[in-house]
Design a protein around this motif. Structure first.
Motif, PDB file in Angstrom:
ATOM      1  N   TRP A  45       0.809  -1.219   0.000  1.00 56.52           N
ATOM      2  CA  TRP A  45       0.000   0.000   0.000  1.00 56.52           C
ATOM      3  C   TRP A  45       0.848   1.278   0.000  1.00 56.52           C
ATOM      4  CZ3 TRP A  45      -4.206   1.931  -1.539  1.00 56.52           C
ATOM      5  CH2 TRP A  45      -4.785   3.070  -0.951  1.00 56.52           C
ATOM      6  N   LEU A  48       1.706   2.936  -3.513  1.00 64.32           N
ATOM      7  CA  LEU A  48       0.629   3.219  -4.465  1.00 64.32           C
ATOM      8  C   LEU A  48       1.054   4.211  -5.546  1.00 64.32           C
ATOM      9  CD1 LEU A  48      -2.325   3.127  -5.427  1.00 64.32           C
ATOM     10  CD2 LEU A  48      -2.831   4.921  -3.736  1.00 64.32           C
ATOM     11  N   TYR A  61     -11.738  -4.152  -4.422  1.00 63.67           N
ATOM     12  CA  TYR A  61     -10.390  -4.067  -3.865  1.00 63.67           C
ATOM     13  C   TYR A  61     -10.406  -4.367  -2.373  1.00 63.67           C
ATOM     14  CZ  TYR A  61     -12.026   0.579  -2.490  1.00 63.67           C
ATOM     15  OH  TYR A  61     -12.750   1.614  -1.962  1.00 63.67           O
ATOM     16  N   LEU A  63      -7.997  -3.587   1.200  1.00 60.32           N
ATOM     17  CA  LEU A  63      -6.888  -2.971   1.909  1.00 60.32           C
ATOM     18  C   LEU A  63      -6.669  -3.788   3.175  1.00 60.32           C
ATOM     19  CD1 LEU A  63      -7.817   0.809   1.523  1.00 60.32           C
ATOM     20  CD2 LEU A  63      -6.428  -0.621   0.014  1.00 60.32           C
ATOM     21  N   LEU A  81      -8.527   4.658  -5.130  1.00 64.42           N
ATOM     22  CA  LEU A  81      -7.372   4.356  -4.290  1.00 64.42           C
ATOM     23  C   LEU A  81      -6.594   5.622  -3.934  1.00 64.42           C
ATOM     24  CD1 LEU A  81      -5.957   1.006  -5.717  1.00 64.42           C
ATOM     25  CD2 LEU A  81      -7.532   1.369  -3.809  1.00 64.42           C
ATOM     26  N   HIS A  84      -8.349   7.100  -1.030  1.00 64.40           N
ATOM     27  CA  HIS A  84      -8.011   6.386   0.206  1.00 64.40           C
ATOM     28  C   HIS A  84      -6.615   6.767   0.696  1.00 64.40           C
ATOM     29  CE1 HIS A  84     -11.582   4.069   0.548  1.00 64.40           C
ATOM     30  NE2 HIS A  84     -11.355   3.271  -0.465  1.00 64.40           N
ATOM     31  N   ALA A  85      -5.699   6.989  -0.229  1.00 64.22           N
ATOM     32  CA  ALA A  85      -4.327   7.338   0.163  1.00 64.22           C
ATOM     33  C   ALA A  85      -4.284   8.655   0.927  1.00 64.22           C
ATOM     34  CB  ALA A  85      -3.436   7.408  -1.067  1.00 64.22           C
ATOM     35  N   LYS A  90      -7.184   5.078   6.525  1.00 67.04           N
ATOM     36  CA  LYS A  90      -6.692   3.910   5.789  1.00 67.04           C
ATOM     37  C   LYS A  90      -5.208   3.672   6.025  1.00 67.04           C
ATOM     38  CE  LYS A  90     -10.774   3.393   3.977  1.00 67.04           C
ATOM     39  NZ  LYS A  90     -11.405   4.665   4.420  1.00 67.04           N
ATOM     40  N   ALA A  93      -3.454   0.068   6.453  1.00 67.05           N
ATOM     41  CA  ALA A  93      -3.221  -0.889   5.370  1.00 67.05           C
ATOM     42  C   ALA A  93      -1.731  -1.106   5.117  1.00 67.05           C
ATOM     43  CB  ALA A  93      -3.909  -0.424   4.100  1.00 67.05           C
ATOM     44  N   GLU A  95      -1.037  -3.928   2.614  1.00 65.54           N
ATOM     45  CA  GLU A  95      -1.114  -4.499   1.275  1.00 65.54           C
ATOM     46  C   GLU A  95      -2.432  -4.103   0.623  1.00 65.54           C
ATOM     47  OE1 GLU A  95       1.104  -6.456  -0.427  1.00 65.54           O
ATOM     48  OE2 GLU A  95       2.590  -6.429   1.199  1.00 65.54           O
ATOM     49  N   ALA A  96      -2.427  -3.992  -0.696  1.00 67.62           N
ATOM     50  CA  ALA A  96      -3.655  -3.744  -1.458  1.00 67.62           C
ATOM     51  C   ALA A  96      -3.799  -4.833  -2.510  1.00 67.62           C
ATOM     52  CB  ALA A  96      -3.607  -2.372  -2.123  1.00 67.62           C
TER      53      ALA A  96
END
Length: 311
Positions: A45, A48, A61, A63, A81, A84-85, A90, A93, A95-96
């Motif tokens: 993650w 990204l 998806y 997370l 995504l 979310h970043a 989030k 997280a 791994e995605a």
């Protein structure tokens, strides 16, 4: 979940292809079988911004960290995504995983129902498996599907589970069993609240003791107080309650609503707001009620300290 059939017969052999376009071992990888129009993409993650994701592609998806998972679906995976970043909720997280099409023109990914169905079914399977905690915003809803399309998408779920496992995801199947942080003793204690709830307390946090809750994008603040824990006025409470949550969570929420201190938030359907401070027997009990979850979120030091008042 069971990895092998129970009738004594061996499952049919399968082949999975793992493609690493950037080389290396731990970096971005695409996992597929060359038969179905389903591919699972996997990456760390925090990397990204370095990952090349197709624009406006529909997908489901996940997370994930070692003990919890957040499921989502979108018609534009790159945009979602990136959103979310920028969301501190989030940050858990590590791994995605993205489930989408291989890029070939396909009716399977022609509308949003495939990603919506995957989110609904995978959420359900993760809760049944109880290997990790499922973090939710709004409960996923199953789309309105014909019987034949639903049967087809159930096949996509089965393919996705295998590809996710081969990509390294241990949300649904694990040779190590449960990965949840809660111990057996803590699980037993969680069936009852740690002491009575007190509504409308007037305590204030000592300097440096205020904490924030890490659970999706909920906004909640609290602090320890004489061996108990206070959730501050203005904190949000997730509207939905997981089916696996303890019964006392629903009872205490009903009491808060009956007394008019847990109220709707205009324009939002997935959460409510506490209008007074409420004290609980422990930080764990407070998190369970706020999140509507069997294990709740985590109370952590504030990421952004409040400004120091001037004299």
């Amino acid at each position: 979940m069971t990895l092998a059939p129970t009738n004594g017969q061996l499952p049919p052999a399968t082949t999975t292809i793992i493609y690493r376009p950037e080389g290396g071992i731990e970096g971005y990888r695409e996992v597929f079988d060359g038969i179905t129009d389903v591919v699972v993409s996997s990456f760390a993650w925090p990397t990204l911004k370095e990952v090349s994701i197709a624009a406006a592609a529909p997908a489901c998806y996940l997370l994930v960290d070692q003990s919890c998972v957040y499921f989502g679906e979108t018609a534009d995976i790159r945009r979602r995504l990136n959103e979310h970043a920028r969301d501190p909720g989030k940050n858990f997280a590590r791994e995605a995983y993205i489930i989408g099409g291989t890029g070939r023109s396909s009716e399977l990914w022609s509308d949003s129902s495939t990603a919506e169905f995957l989110q609904f079914r995978l959420t359900d399977l993760a809760e049944q498996g109880s290997l990790v905690d499922v973090i939710k915003g709004v409960n996923p809803r199953i789309p309105d599907l014909s019987k034949d399309r639903r049967a087809m998408l159930e096949g996509v779920v089965r393919h996705s589970l295998r590809l996710l496992f081969d990509a390294g995801c241990r949300v649904f199947c694990s040779n190590n069993g449960s990965q949840r942080r809660v111990t057996a003793d803590a699980e037993l204690l969680g069936s009852d609240p740690a002491g009575p709830m007190r509504i409308g307390v007037t305590a204030t946090p000592l300097p440096g003791t205020e904490l924030e809750l890490i659970y999706g994008d909920l906004w909640a603040r609290g602090f320890p107080n004489e061996g108990r824990f206070v959730v501050m006025a203005g904190s949000e409470v997730r509207y939905s309650v997981n089916e696996s949550a303890w019964g006392w969570i629903r009872d205490d929420r009903a009491q808060l609503r009956a007394e008019g201190v847990l109220v709707p938030i205009a324009g939002l359907e997935d959460r409510e707001r506490l209008v007074v401070a409420v004290e609980f027997g422990s930080a764990s009990s407070a998190a369970k009620l706020v999140c509507g979850s069997r294990d709740g979120g985590k109370w952590m030091p504030l990421r952004f300290s409040p400004p120091t008042p001037t004299v």
